[in-house]
Scaffold this motif. Structure first.
Motif, PDB file in Angstrom:
ATOM      1  N   GLN A  98       0.834  -1.208   0.000  1.00  0.00           N
ATOM      2  CA  GLN A  98       0.000   0.000   0.000  1.00  0.00           C
ATOM      3  C   GLN A  98       0.865   1.252   0.000  1.00  0.00           C
ATOM      4  OE1 GLN A  98      -3.038   1.231  -0.190  1.00  0.00           O
ATOM      5  NE2 GLN A  98      -4.007  -0.764  -0.253  1.00  0.00           N
ATOM      6  N   GLY A  99       0.613   2.139  -0.906  1.00  0.00           N
ATOM      7  CA  GLY A  99       1.295   3.430  -0.861  1.00  0.00           C
ATOM      8  C   GLY A  99       2.703   3.412  -1.431  1.00  0.00           C
ATOM      9  N   LEU A 100       3.145   2.265  -1.891  1.00  0.00           N
ATOM     10  CA  LEU A 100       4.469   2.190  -2.510  1.00  0.00           C
ATOM     11  C   LEU A 100       4.278   2.041  -4.009  1.00  0.00           C
ATOM     12  CD1 LEU A 100       7.313   2.334  -1.424  1.00  0.00           C
ATOM     13  CD2 LEU A 100       7.382  -0.128  -1.322  1.00  0.00           C
ATOM     14  N   GLY A 101       4.262   3.156  -4.718  1.00  0.00           N
ATOM     15  CA  GLY A 101       4.020   3.118  -6.163  1.00  0.00           C
ATOM     16  C   GLY A 101       5.322   3.040  -6.935  1.00  0.00           C
ATOM     17  N   PRO A 102       5.214   2.902  -8.244  1.00  0.00           N
ATOM     18  CA  PRO A 102       6.395   2.795  -9.106  1.00  0.00           C
ATOM     19  C   PRO A 102       7.370   3.959  -8.914  1.00  0.00           C
ATOM     20  CG  PRO A 102       4.402   2.379 -10.368  1.00  0.00           C
ATOM     21  CD  PRO A 102       3.965   2.797  -9.007  1.00  0.00           C
ATOM     22  N   LYS A 103       6.839   5.173  -8.703  1.00  0.00           N
ATOM     23  CA  LYS A 103       7.724   6.341  -8.590  1.00  0.00           C
ATOM     24  C   LYS A 103       8.634   6.206  -7.378  1.00  0.00           C
ATOM     25  CE  LYS A 103       5.527   9.725 -11.401  1.00  0.00           C
ATOM     26  NZ  LYS A 103       4.098   9.334 -11.534  1.00  0.00           N
ATOM     27  N   THR A 104       8.036   5.864  -6.214  1.00  0.00           N
ATOM     28  CA  THR A 104       8.838   5.717  -5.005  1.00  0.00           C
ATOM     29  C   THR A 104       9.813   4.558  -5.137  1.00  0.00           C
ATOM     30  OG1 THR A 104       6.842   6.409  -3.849  1.00  0.00           O
ATOM     31  CG2 THR A 104       8.659   5.638  -2.497  1.00  0.00           C
ATOM     32  N   ILE A 105       9.350   3.484  -5.723  1.00  0.00           N
ATOM     33  CA  ILE A 105      10.227   2.323  -5.884  1.00  0.00           C
ATOM     34  C   ILE A 105      11.429   2.697  -6.757  1.00  0.00           C
ATOM     35  CG2 ILE A 105      10.376  -0.013  -6.828  1.00  0.00           C
ATOM     36  CD1 ILE A 105       7.482  -0.419  -6.021  1.00  0.00           C
ATOM     37  N   ALA A 106      11.168   3.485  -7.808  1.00  0.00           N
ATOM     38  CA  ALA A 106      12.260   3.928  -8.678  1.00  0.00           C
ATOM     39  C   ALA A 106      13.249   4.796  -7.899  1.00  0.00           C
ATOM     40  CB  ALA A 106      11.687   4.712  -9.855  1.00  0.00           C
ATOM     41  N   LEU A 107      12.682   5.626  -7.042  1.00  0.00           N
ATOM     42  CA  LEU A 107      13.500   6.525  -6.222  1.00  0.00           C
ATOM     43  C   LEU A 107      14.420   5.712  -5.306  1.00  0.00           C
ATOM     44  CD1 LEU A 107      13.272   9.623  -6.076  1.00  0.00           C
ATOM     45  CD2 LEU A 107      11.842   9.345  -4.053  1.00  0.00           C
ATOM     46  N   ILE A 108      13.851   4.730  -4.658  1.00  0.00           N
ATOM     47  CA  ILE A 108      14.627   3.885  -3.748  1.00  0.00           C
ATOM     48  C   ILE A 108      15.704   3.135  -4.530  1.00  0.00           C
ATOM     49  CG2 ILE A 108      14.495   1.902  -2.177  1.00  0.00           C
ATOM     50  CD1 ILE A 108      11.649   2.840  -1.454  1.00  0.00           C
ATOM     51  N   TRP A 109      15.308   2.651  -5.680  1.00  0.00           N
ATOM     52  CA  TRP A 109      16.261   1.908  -6.511  1.00  0.00           C
ATOM     53  C   TRP A 109      17.447   2.788  -6.925  1.00  0.00           C
ATOM     54  CZ3 TRP A 109      17.808  -2.734  -7.947  1.00  0.00           C
ATOM     55  CH2 TRP A 109      18.572  -2.866  -9.099  1.00  0.00           C
ATOM     56  N   SER A 110      17.125   4.002  -7.366  1.00  0.00           N
ATOM     57  CA  SER A 110      18.227   4.818  -7.871  1.00  0.00           C
ATOM     58  C   SER A 110      19.122   5.288  -6.736  1.00  0.00           C
ATOM     59  CB  SER A 110      17.696   5.989  -8.707  1.00  0.00           C
ATOM     60  OG  SER A 110      17.007   6.870  -7.868  1.00  0.00           O
ATOM     61  N   ALA A 111      18.567   5.440  -5.532  1.00  0.00           N
ATOM     62  CA  ALA A 111      19.399   5.890  -4.425  1.00  0.00           C
ATOM     63  C   ALA A 111      20.189   4.744  -3.799  1.00  0.00           C
ATOM     64  CB  ALA A 111      18.529   6.556  -3.356  1.00  0.00           C
ATOM     65  N   TYR A 112      19.554   3.559  -3.674  1.00  0.00           N
ATOM     66  CA  TYR A 112      20.203   2.487  -2.906  1.00  0.00           C
ATOM     67  C   TYR A 112      20.346   1.166  -3.661  1.00  0.00           C
ATOM     68  CZ  TYR A 112      18.879   5.630   0.951  1.00  0.00           C
ATOM     69  OH  TYR A 112      18.712   6.696   1.773  1.00  0.00           O
ATOM     70  N   GLN A 113      19.818   1.073  -4.883  1.00  0.00           N
ATOM     71  CA  GLN A 113      19.807  -0.211  -5.619  1.00  0.00           C
ATOM     72  C   GLN A 113      19.189  -1.342  -4.794  1.00  0.00           C
ATOM     73  OE1 GLN A 113      22.958   1.712  -6.127  1.00  0.00           O
ATOM     74  NE2 GLN A 113      21.530   2.500  -7.650  1.00  0.00           N
ATOM     75  N   VAL A 114      18.156  -0.995  -4.059  1.00  0.00           N
ATOM     76  CA  VAL A 114      17.432  -2.000  -3.278  1.00  0.00           C
ATOM     77  C   VAL A 114      16.099  -2.253  -3.963  1.00  0.00           C
ATOM     78  CG1 VAL A 114      16.150  -2.339  -1.136  1.00  0.00           C
ATOM     79  CG2 VAL A 114      18.511  -1.538  -1.055  1.00  0.00           C
ATOM     80  N   SER A 115      15.750  -3.516  -4.110  1.00  0.00           N
ATOM     81  CA  SER A 115      14.515  -3.806  -4.837  1.00  0.00           C
ATOM     82  C   SER A 115      13.674  -4.895  -4.181  1.00  0.00           C
ATOM     83  CB  SER A 115      14.844  -4.246  -6.264  1.00  0.00           C
ATOM     84  OG  SER A 115      15.461  -5.519  -6.223  1.00  0.00           O
ATOM     85  N   ASP A 116      13.980  -5.225  -2.937  1.00  0.00           N
ATOM     86  CA  ASP A 116      13.163  -6.265  -2.298  1.00  0.00           C
ATOM     87  C   ASP A 116      12.600  -5.782  -0.971  1.00  0.00           C
ATOM     88  OD1 ASP A 116      15.799  -6.279  -1.291  1.00  0.00           O
ATOM     89  OD2 ASP A 116      15.337  -8.144  -0.248  1.00  0.00           O
ATOM     90  N   LEU A 117      11.601  -6.516  -0.505  1.00  0.00           N
ATOM     91  CA  LEU A 117      10.848  -6.126   0.682  1.00  0.00           C
ATOM     92  C   LEU A 117      11.743  -5.979   1.916  1.00  0.00           C
ATOM     93  CD1 LEU A 117       7.930  -5.572   1.344  1.00  0.00           C
ATOM     94  CD2 LEU A 117       7.655  -7.954   1.988  1.00  0.00           C
ATOM     95  N   GLU A 118      12.571  -7.003   2.148  1.00  0.00           N
ATOM     96  CA  GLU A 118      13.434  -6.960   3.336  1.00  0.00           C
ATOM     97  C   GLU A 118      14.348  -5.741   3.276  1.00  0.00           C
ATOM     98  OE1 GLU A 118      12.795  -9.872   1.785  1.00  0.00           O
ATOM     99  OE2 GLU A 118      11.500 -10.529   3.430  1.00  0.00           O
ATOM    100  N   GLY A 119      14.886  -5.509   2.085  1.00  0.00           N
ATOM    101  CA  GLY A 119      15.804  -4.389   1.898  1.00  0.00           C
ATOM    102  C   GLY A 119      15.138  -3.057   2.197  1.00  0.00           C
ATOM    103  N   VAL A 120      13.928  -2.889   1.675  1.00  0.00           N
ATOM    104  CA  VAL A 120      13.219  -1.627   1.877  1.00  0.00           C
ATOM    105  C   VAL A 120      12.859  -1.457   3.352  1.00  0.00           C
ATOM    106  CG1 VAL A 120      11.107  -0.358   1.352  1.00  0.00           C
ATOM    107  CG2 VAL A 120      12.340  -1.529  -0.477  1.00  0.00           C
ATOM    108  N   GLU A 121      12.465  -2.542   3.979  1.00  0.00           N
ATOM    109  CA  GLU A 121      12.113  -2.467   5.400  1.00  0.00           C
ATOM    110  C   GLU A 121      13.333  -2.031   6.216  1.00  0.00           C
ATOM    111  OE1 GLU A 121      10.883  -6.157   7.153  1.00  0.00           O
ATOM    112  OE2 GLU A 121       9.754  -5.120   8.728  1.00  0.00           O
ATOM    113  N   LYS A 122      14.487  -2.591   5.880  1.00  0.00           N
ATOM    114  CA  LYS A 122      15.718  -2.254   6.586  1.00  0.00           C
ATOM    115  C   LYS A 122      16.033  -0.760   6.404  1.00  0.00           C
ATOM    116  CE  LYS A 122      20.391  -4.169   7.125  1.00  0.00           C
ATOM    117  NZ  LYS A 122      21.303  -3.357   6.246  1.00  0.00           N
ATOM    118  N   LEU A 123      15.924  -0.285   5.181  1.00  0.00           N
ATOM    119  CA  LEU A 123      16.169   1.141   4.918  1.00  0.00           C
ATOM    120  C   LEU A 123      15.257   2.011   5.766  1.00  0.00           C
ATOM    121  CD1 LEU A 123      16.502   1.199   1.013  1.00  0.00           C
ATOM    122  CD2 LEU A 123      18.341   1.555   2.678  1.00  0.00           C
ATOM    123  N   ALA A 124      13.971   1.612   5.830  1.00  0.00           N
ATOM    124  CA  ALA A 124      13.012   2.412   6.582  1.00  0.00           C
ATOM    125  C   ALA A 124      13.361   2.420   8.066  1.00  0.00           C
ATOM    126  CB  ALA A 124      11.602   1.864   6.367  1.00  0.00           C
TER     127      ALA A 124
END
Ligand code: DGT
Ligand code: CA
Ligand code: CA
Ligand code: ZN
Length: 580
Positions: A98-124
């Protein structure tokens, strides 16, 4: 490949293109095509040989046609495959948050090259999301909550999705030589509101000799949509389907099929209690047989009926097997005569083109008559639901006249004139009393401001229940399975008031609602509140969903006389005016 699957692939491609930062025109072309295919009455699989016809579908141009042709030829879409290589499939899971759209995912990817759930949770958790452009601490907290919600419901599926896949697999397996019976077991057979994985039991000659069994497994592995095999043994194959559902298929010898059915239908809690009873009676019970403890001789295994009978129990319908008193009741011969689909005489929550439905009054009535109903009701929305083009007082009155006119000329079914009126934030109903009074049925529903605090929401519902025009409360808790929690309120207090005012509660049978739930239905019954099972159909094709409601009612131990729309038309009409 069915339209739903194709549309799903196109939506995914659109999301991936957006993550990839491609131009919005291209992204939109995939989304439009997906939407068009989703609502296309013909199968793309049938049309693919006639490109001209496909090109006539709005949203499908030459480029998209080429994609579809490629899909049917190679089983994949190039853009989809390429993007998944670049971003890994875990990206697709992220899109489900919920609330994680393509734009935010792209943002996270370009900043951290993270693309999986565990990775994003850790960043948060490390506070590394809030530092991204247009992000803040609030976003970060919301994201963590959304991930938590996702984890809770991930890997579960709506009952109709599970059933659809099970039916296809059953058909596929029945086509193999040496297969006599194929039966879904597990939570699907018990009719649980959501299903984790599918458990499919197969029996017949083909399950006995090694060679035949090998052939059967080879046939199984050719099931369309089978994605990857998770585990494979002599008698069992677990695989993942394209829709991400896990399926466990077990091949069983006919002589112990009943024991396997009993075991794999569960629930686990029911099985544990049943095994204890067996032990007390000097038997062991497992997936192979009910056997004597002393010499190990099987006393029952071919059918479930034999097993329950040997345990001195009445047969327990799968819907009741949750260890909630059913074993005791079966021993005392006091299991209820459960509601049956054939007991239902009418479906009384339906929308038409006048608001957000897709068929006319006539079409809905025709379909209801074809289903063999004695009566039905048209209950369109009220004005507060602006996006659904809800009815004002004036339009509601005109609509009643239209319903009555169809009722007059249509033979063989009684059509009630009703309304699904919004319960406004203060508990008032959205239309004038003088209009509501003219309705045969008033369904009062909450469709807005779900976030009120518990006390306010309880007051709001109590007020709606006390309104003399209210016949029943629609989808009373407002939950959407796997998507949205129920709003907060004191259900106990509302049920108490409903019993007092003789206002019924809806069991909305649509598989993503099932509202009230089985647990809540039991509570309603304890309060002496009657239930009306409706589909809330927005199209004639939705009416068949009623059976999911009946299943939940059975899980709640309901009988025919707990459900008002089992009554003949005249008595039902009185029940909608507080005369149960
Ligand atoms: P699900 O898949 O989460 O929707 O729920 P079920 O009930 O289908 O559970 P599942 O697929 O894990 O197992 C299917 C049935 O097999 C379950 O309802 C009862 C039986 N079963 C599985 N594990 C055990 C166990 O450890 N003990 C007993 N007595 N039965 C089990
Ligand atoms: Ca299961
Ligand atoms: Ca399973
Ligand atoms: Zn509604």
């Amino acid at each position: 490949m069915d339209n739903k699957t194709i549309a799903g692939l196109l939506y995914e491609t659109a999301d991936l293109l957006e993550i990839d930062g491609q131009d919005s025109f291209r992204v939109r072309s995939y989304r439009n095509a997906a939407a068009a295919i989703e609502s296309l009455p013909q199968r793309v699989a049938d049309l693919i040989q006639e490109p001209k016809k496909l090109l006539e579908v709005p949203g499908i141009g030459k480029g998209m046609l080429a994609n579809l042709q490629m899909l049917f030829k190679d089983g994949s879409i190039e853009a989809h495959t390429e993007l998944l290589k670049k971003y890994r499939p875990s990206m697709l899971e992220l899109l489900k948050i919920q609330g994680l759209g393509p734009k935010t995912i792209a943002l996270i990817w370009s900043a951290y090259q993270v693309s999986d759930l565990e990775g994003v949770e850790k960043l948060a958790r490390e506070g590394k999301i809030r530092t991204l452009p247009r992000m803040g601490e609030k976003h970060e907290l919301k994201l963590l909550k959304a991930i938590e919600d996702y984890r809770r419901i991930a890997g579960r599926f709506l009952l109709d999705t599970a059933e659809e896949l099970a039916e296809k697999l059953v058909e596929h397996l029945l086509a193999a030589p040496g297969v006599e019976k194929v039966t879904p077991a597990g939570s699907l057979r018990r009719g649980r509101e959501t299903v984790g994985d599918l458990d499919i039991l197969v029996t017949g000659k083909g399950c006995i000799a090694d060679e035949a069994r090998q052939k059967l497994i080879e046939h199984l592995l050719r099931f369309p949509g089978l994605m990857d095999v998770i585990a494979q043994g002599e008698n069992k194959v677990s695989f993942r389907h394209r829709n991400n559902m896990q399926v466990d298929v077990r091949l069983l010898p006919p002589e112990s099929f009943g024991a396997a059915m009993q075991y794999f239908t569960g629930s686990k809690a029911h099985n544990v209690a049943l095994r204890q009873r067996a032990l007390k009676m000097g038997f062991t019970l497992n997936e192979y047989s009910l056997a004597k403890v002393d010499d190990g001789k099987p006393v029952a295994r071919k059918t479930e009926e034999e097993i329950y009978a040997k345990l001195k129990l009445d047969f327990i319908p799968p819907e009741l097997r949750e260890n909630l008193g059913e074993i005791e009741a079966a021993a005392a011969h006091t299991l209820p005569a459960l509601l049956e689909l054939s007991d239902i005489r009418g479906d009384v929550h339906m929308h038409t083109v006048e608001t957000d439905g897709r068929c006319t009054i006539e079409e809905m009535a025709e379909a209801a008559r074809e289903r063999g109903y004695e009566y039905m009701a048209i209950t369109d929305h009220s004005k507060n639901l602006a996006f659904a083009n809800g009815l004002t007082d004036e339009r509601a009155l005109v609509h009643i006249e239209r319903i009555r006119a169809v009722e007059k000329k249509m033979k063989g079914i009684r059509i009630f004139a009703g309304i699904e009126v919004d319960i406004l934030s203060d508990g008032e109903l959205d239309l004038s009393d003088s209009v509501l009074e003219q309705m045969d049925i008033v369904i009062a529903s909450v469709h807005s401001q779900f976030n009120q605090d518990r006390a306010t929401m309880t007051e709001r519902l109590l007020k709606a229940v006390a309104n003399p025009n209210t016949s029943l409360i629609g989808h009373p808790t407002g939950r959407l399975l796997l998507r949205r929690d129920a709003y907060q309120f004191d259900l106990d207090a509302v049920l108490k008031a409903a019993a007092e005012h003789k206002v019924a509660m809806e069991l909305n049978a649509y598989p993503d609602r099932l509202d009230l739930s089985d647990v809540h239905l039991r509570l309603a019954k304890q309060h002496g509140v009657k239930i009306v099972i409706n589909t809330d159909s927005h199209h004639t094709s939705h009416m068949e969903k009623l059976r999911y409601g009946v299943t939940q009612a059975r899980r709640a131990w309901l009988r025919k006389d707990d459900v008002l729309n089992t009554l003949p038309a005249a008595r039902f009409a009185r029940a909608m005016k507080h005369a149960w």
